[in-house]
Design a protein around this motif. Structure first.
Motif, PDB file in Angstrom:
ATOM      1  N   ASP A 105     -45.535  14.955 -47.708  1.00  0.00           N
ATOM      2  CA  ASP A 105     -44.763  13.557 -48.372  1.00  0.00           C
ATOM      3  C   ASP A 105     -45.707  13.456 -49.949  1.00  0.00           C
ATOM      4  O   ASP A 105     -46.268  12.021 -49.353  1.00  0.00           O
ATOM      5  N   PRO A 106     -45.449  13.610 -51.001  1.00  0.00           N
ATOM      6  CA  PRO A 106     -46.903  13.019 -52.007  1.00  0.00           C
ATOM      7  C   PRO A 106     -46.274  11.266 -52.271  1.00  0.00           C
ATOM      8  O   PRO A 106     -46.889  11.238 -52.774  1.00  0.00           O
ATOM      9  N   ASP A 107     -45.280  11.302 -51.743  1.00  0.00           N
ATOM     10  CA  ASP A 107     -44.614   9.436 -52.555  1.00  0.00           C
ATOM     11  C   ASP A 107     -45.041   8.894 -50.572  1.00  0.00           C
ATOM     12  O   ASP A 107     -44.760   7.704 -51.200  1.00  0.00           O
ATOM     13  N   VAL A 108     -45.581   9.264 -50.335  1.00  0.00           N
ATOM     14  CA  VAL A 108     -45.580   8.846 -48.425  1.00  0.00           C
ATOM     15  C   VAL A 108     -47.964   8.156 -48.598  1.00  0.00           C
ATOM     16  O   VAL A 108     -48.077   9.340 -48.565  1.00  0.00           O
ATOM     17  N   VAL A 109     -47.954   6.763 -48.257  1.00  0.00           N
ATOM     18  CA  VAL A 109     -49.156   6.972 -47.760  1.00  0.00           C
ATOM     19  C   VAL A 109     -48.989   6.320 -46.638  1.00  0.00           C
ATOM     20  O   VAL A 109     -48.770   5.525 -46.442  1.00  0.00           O
ATOM     21  N   ILE A 110     -50.297   7.035 -46.177  1.00  0.00           N
ATOM     22  CA  ILE A 110     -50.080   6.495 -44.441  1.00  0.00           C
ATOM     23  C   ILE A 110     -51.148   6.117 -44.972  1.00  0.00           C
ATOM     24  O   ILE A 110     -52.429   6.389 -44.889  1.00  0.00           O
ATOM     25  N   VAL A 111     -51.111   4.536 -43.844  1.00  0.00           N
ATOM     26  CA  VAL A 111     -52.492   3.579 -43.848  1.00  0.00           C
ATOM     27  C   VAL A 111     -52.953   3.158 -42.499  1.00  0.00           C
ATOM     28  O   VAL A 111     -52.242   3.193 -42.073  1.00  0.00           O
ATOM     29  N   ASP A 112     -54.627   3.873 -41.862  1.00  0.00           N
ATOM     30  CA  ASP A 112     -55.379   3.592 -40.596  1.00  0.00           C
ATOM     31  C   ASP A 112     -55.646   2.720 -40.746  1.00  0.00           C
ATOM     32  O   ASP A 112     -56.265   2.060 -41.458  1.00  0.00           O
TER      33      ASP A 112
END
Length: 133
Positions: free
Chosen positions: A33-40
């Motif tokens: 999803d281009p509207d979700v930013v997953i941050v590790d």
């Protein structure tokens, strides 16, 4: 050492009571999803040892408040994207719960991966290996 007033587990529990938690299966469905930013927020050595979620942003736990704050000299543009859903994760969900609670206190809206990366691959989540530099 004297007994602590609050344990780390107590802090995580209090954080989880007031933040959005996302189940692993739900985040797997959001990977593209281009509207979700997953941050590790895991340490680079953890990422090299166990891999990472493809396309995730690496933001080490020790600097995240500074990277998110537009007034900080360490601010990162990736955290200034409008209309994005930010989902933070660590290995087991403890560090990310504390991180998201702190960011929420700062006025930055985010969620976290409830179980962390520890169950990601077992539940069918895609993993990319990170090379040592």
């Amino acid at each position: 050492m004297s007994k602590l007033k609050t344990t780390a587990a107590d802090m995580v529990e209090a954080a989880r009571d007031r933040i959005e938690e996302i189940e692993t299966a739900d985040l797997i469905g959001m990977v593209d999803d281009p509207d979700v930013v997953i941050v590790d927020i895991r340490d680079i050595r953890e990422r090299q040892r166990t891999g990472a979620i493809p396309g995730s942003v690496h933001a080490p736990r020790g600097v995240i408040e500074f990277w998110v704050d537009p007034d900080s000299p360490y601010y990162k543009d990736v955290f200034g994207q409008e209309d994005k859903k930010y989902v933070f994760h660590c290995a087991s969900g403890w560090r990310s719960a504390l991180t998201v609670a702190t960011l929420q206190d700062m006025g930055f809206q985010a969620a976290h991966l409830k179980e962390g990366f520890s169950t990601w691959a077992d539940k069918g989540g895609p993993v990319e290996m990170i090379e040592k530099k």
